[in-house]
Design a protein around this motif. Structure first.
Motif, PDB file in Angstrom:
ATOM      1  N   MET A 225      32.730  47.793  38.427  1.00  0.00           N
ATOM      2  CA  MET A 225      33.099  46.386  38.300  1.00  0.00           C
ATOM      3  C   MET A 225      34.236  46.060  39.267  1.00  0.00           C
ATOM      4  O   MET A 225      35.217  46.779  39.369  1.00  0.00           O
ATOM      5  CB  MET A 225      33.551  46.112  36.857  1.00  0.00           C
ATOM      6  CG  MET A 225      33.870  44.645  36.618  1.00  0.00           C
ATOM      7  SD  MET A 225      34.406  44.394  34.919  1.00  0.00           S
ATOM      8  CE  MET A 225      35.204  42.813  35.124  1.00  0.00           C
ATOM      9  N   ARG A 226      34.061  44.966  40.009  1.00  0.00           N
ATOM     10  CA  ARG A 226      35.044  44.601  41.013  1.00  0.00           C
ATOM     11  C   ARG A 226      35.361  43.113  40.861  1.00  0.00           C
ATOM     12  O   ARG A 226      34.477  42.278  40.953  1.00  0.00           O
ATOM     13  CB  ARG A 226      34.455  44.885  42.394  1.00  0.00           C
ATOM     14  CG  ARG A 226      35.459  44.887  43.517  1.00  0.00           C
ATOM     15  CD  ARG A 226      34.787  45.521  44.726  1.00  0.00           C
ATOM     16  NE  ARG A 226      35.732  45.759  45.805  1.00  0.00           N
ATOM     17  CZ  ARG A 226      35.714  45.084  46.954  1.00  0.00           C
ATOM     18  NH1 ARG A 226      34.827  44.139  47.153  1.00  0.00           N
ATOM     19  NH2 ARG A 226      36.590  45.354  47.894  1.00  0.00           N
TER      20      ARG A 226
ATOM     21  N   GLU B 235      39.414  46.970  40.547  1.00  0.00           N
ATOM     22  CA  GLU B 235      38.204  47.778  40.525  1.00  0.00           C
ATOM     23  C   GLU B 235      38.249  48.780  39.386  1.00  0.00           C
ATOM     24  O   GLU B 235      39.113  49.652  39.364  1.00  0.00           O
ATOM     25  CB  GLU B 235      38.047  48.528  41.855  1.00  0.00           C
ATOM     26  CG  GLU B 235      37.920  47.580  43.029  1.00  0.00           C
ATOM     27  CD  GLU B 235      37.658  48.326  44.321  1.00  0.00           C
ATOM     28  OE1 GLU B 235      36.704  49.115  44.373  1.00  0.00           O
ATOM     29  OE2 GLU B 235      38.421  48.130  45.276  1.00  0.00           O
ATOM     30  N   ASP B 236      37.324  48.624  38.446  1.00  0.00           N
ATOM     31  CA  ASP B 236      37.277  49.512  37.278  1.00  0.00           C
ATOM     32  C   ASP B 236      38.643  49.622  36.609  1.00  0.00           C
ATOM     33  O   ASP B 236      39.076  50.707  36.225  1.00  0.00           O
ATOM     34  CB  ASP B 236      36.784  50.907  37.685  1.00  0.00           C
ATOM     35  CG  ASP B 236      35.366  50.845  38.228  1.00  0.00           C
ATOM     36  OD1 ASP B 236      34.572  50.052  37.699  1.00  0.00           O
ATOM     37  OD2 ASP B 236      35.065  51.580  39.186  1.00  0.00           O
TER      38      ASP B 236
END
Ligand SMILES: [Zn+2]
Length: 41
Positions: free
Chosen positions: A1-2, A18-19
């Motif tokens: 996930m970004r 990001e993450d």
């Protein structure tokens, strides 16, 4: 996930989460990329 969080206050580079990891830093309620955060110190 970004996820786009915002842009660096100094250079305008886009800062992403990001993450769960932010590829920049929050300093004094402003957003900085690592390069500009390092110069600020
Ligand atoms: Zn920057």
């Amino acid at each position: 996930m970004r996820e786009l969080v915002g842009t660096c206050t100094v250079c305008g580079k886009e800062i992403y989460c990001e993450d769960g990891f932010l590829n920049g830093e929050h300093l004094d309620n402003e957003l900085y990329c690592f390069d500009c955060a390092a110069e600020k110190e």
